[in-house]
Design a protein around this motif. Sequence first.
Motif, short mmCIF file in Angstrom:
data_model
loop_
_atom_site.label_atom_id
_atom_site.label_comp_id
_atom_site.label_asym_id
_atom_site.label_seq_id
_atom_site.Cartn_x
_atom_site.Cartn_y
_atom_site.Cartn_z
N ALA A 77 0.83 -1.21 0.00
CA ALA A 77 0.00 0.00 0.00
C ALA A 77 0.86 1.26 0.00
CB ALA A 77 -0.93 -0.01 1.21
N ALA A 78 1.94 1.24 0.77
CA ALA A 78 2.84 2.40 0.82
C ALA A 78 3.57 2.56 -0.52
CB ALA A 78 3.85 2.23 1.95
N LEU A 79 4.05 1.47 -1.06
CA LEU A 79 4.75 1.53 -2.35
C LEU A 79 3.83 2.05 -3.45
CD1 LEU A 79 6.57 -1.88 -1.97
CD2 LEU A 79 7.76 0.31 -2.33
N LEU A 80 2.58 1.57 -3.46
CA LEU A 80 1.65 1.98 -4.51
C LEU A 80 1.30 3.46 -4.38
CD1 LEU A 80 -0.18 1.44 -6.89
CD2 LEU A 80 -1.91 0.59 -5.30
N LEU A 81 1.01 3.92 -3.18
CA LEU A 81 0.65 5.34 -3.03
C LEU A 81 1.83 6.22 -3.39
CD1 LEU A 81 -1.36 7.49 -2.27
CD2 LEU A 81 -0.74 7.17 0.15
N ARG A 82 3.05 5.83 -3.00
CA ARG A 82 4.21 6.65 -3.37
C ARG A 82 4.38 6.67 -4.88
NH1 ARG A 82 10.17 5.53 -0.87
NH2 ARG A 82 10.14 3.82 -2.40
N ALA A 83 4.14 5.54 -5.53
CA ALA A 83 4.22 5.51 -6.99
C ALA A 83 3.22 6.46 -7.62
CB ALA A 83 3.98 4.08 -7.49
N ARG A 84 2.00 6.43 -7.12
CA ARG A 84 0.95 7.27 -7.69
C ARG A 84 1.26 8.75 -7.51
NH1 ARG A 84 -4.33 6.30 -5.34
NH2 ARG A 84 -5.10 7.31 -7.25
N ARG A 88 4.16 9.96 -7.57
CA ARG A 88 5.29 10.28 -8.44
C ARG A 88 4.90 10.39 -9.91
NH1 ARG A 88 9.97 6.45 -5.51
NH2 ARG A 88 10.85 8.14 -4.26
N ILE A 89 3.66 10.10 -10.25
CA ILE A 89 3.17 10.24 -11.62
C ILE A 89 2.66 11.67 -11.79
CG2 ILE A 89 1.43 9.47 -13.28
CD1 ILE A 89 1.39 6.76 -11.85
N PRO A 90 3.09 12.41 -12.83
CA PRO A 90 3.89 11.99 -13.98
C PRO A 90 5.36 12.39 -13.91
CG PRO A 90 2.88 14.06 -14.49
CD PRO A 90 2.49 13.75 -13.05
N ALA A 91 5.75 13.14 -12.89
CA ALA A 91 7.07 13.76 -12.92
C ALA A 91 8.21 12.77 -12.77
CB ALA A 91 7.16 14.83 -11.83
N GLN A 92 7.98 11.66 -12.08
CA GLN A 92 9.05 10.70 -11.79
C GLN A 92 8.61 9.30 -12.20
OE1 GLN A 92 9.11 12.11 -7.57
NE2 GLN A 92 11.33 12.16 -7.87
N LEU A 93 8.44 9.09 -13.49
CA LEU A 93 7.92 7.81 -13.97
C LEU A 93 8.87 6.65 -13.70
CD1 LEU A 93 6.14 8.58 -17.37
CD2 LEU A 93 5.11 8.07 -15.15
N THR A 94 10.18 6.89 -13.75
CA THR A 94 11.14 5.82 -13.48
C THR A 94 10.99 5.34 -12.04
OG1 THR A 94 12.70 6.67 -15.11
CG2 THR A 94 13.57 5.19 -13.42
N GLU A 95 10.93 6.29 -11.11
CA GLU A 95 10.78 5.94 -9.71
C GLU A 95 9.41 5.31 -9.44
OE1 GLU A 95 11.79 8.74 -10.92
OE2 GLU A 95 13.78 9.21 -10.08
#
Length: 365
Positions: free
Chosen positions: A108-115, A117-124
Amino acid sequence: MSPPMTFRMRFAIPLMLIAELMSTPSRAEDTLGTAGPIRSFSFGTCKLPYPARARGECDPLEISATLPADVRSQQRVLRARQLTEIARLPQAIAELDTAITEQPSNAAALLLRARLRIPAQLTEATRDVTAALQADGDNADALATMAFILIGQDDQAGLELATKALALNPLSVDALWIRALLSNRSGRPEQAEADLDSAIALEPDERRPRMTRAEIRLQSGKTAGAKEDLDALLAAGSDLQALQMRVTILAGMGDDNGALADLNKVLGPPGQRVLPGPVRPDLVNMFVQRALILTRIGREPEAKQDLETIVTLGGHRAVLQMQVYLRGHGFPDVSLDGKRSEQLDDALRACFINNACGRGITIRG
């Protein structure tokens, strides 16, 4: 025949989305959504003025250090969501960083951090979603988010991931919207519209599916259906993108008065002087739209005032973009100097009178 609508490519989609998210709060109950980019950011739950918000006076309570690490990690995700809802994004990211340090497999933490980071940090963002799927391979929201990230990189793989996500959770409005984006890019607008129909039936007030359906309908020549979607969005609240698209439709239908009425709601009466401000391509383009309509209906003095406003707001770059466009659409002698002139005004006037030429002039950020 309805005016053409070019569907956005990979990077244009996220950039357009982030602008919308920051300016137009979602009307759905879940303002963050579950997959893909965050639906909206809002200070709705915090009534304090900005300086107080910036000092953290609306921040939720800190997580107790006495809790077990795994419990702290889960609690931090909830706190990060609350911080996100009031647009305290750096603080939300920091909370998620700590949550992942405490429990590296916290999907859950990984997914929210990913979301976030979209769109500025797509690699991360890709790295985070990959880690979330390693921790929970059947996480429908992570699958749908990866599908969104793949837009423009590998549409077919993205389509397969979105379909898998919907097999796991058929009621995911965000996954339906993401699959619709991919289906439309893959040349299947009918399938895209069917997914959007389902998403709208599930959440009638969620903006993204209805806005995307309007775009696809307009692209497919279903002008009346597109206008119905835009009417619904505008009835629910202010929405610049929807208003601009409805203006295009109304002008294409010959309803210049209706188009002007929409534009005047945002720009004020024609001929009104606008003070210089930050460059806003969407606002500049609305002045372009109005100048086009005013020229066509013979109100040239007011159209000329809007051209002056375009130069004031958009500056050298806006003028140069118009000159480049005119050069490629029947006016090869227009200078490319970024300066307004009688030659440019004459070319614009002729272009505006020609609907096919005038519709294509836009100012890009």
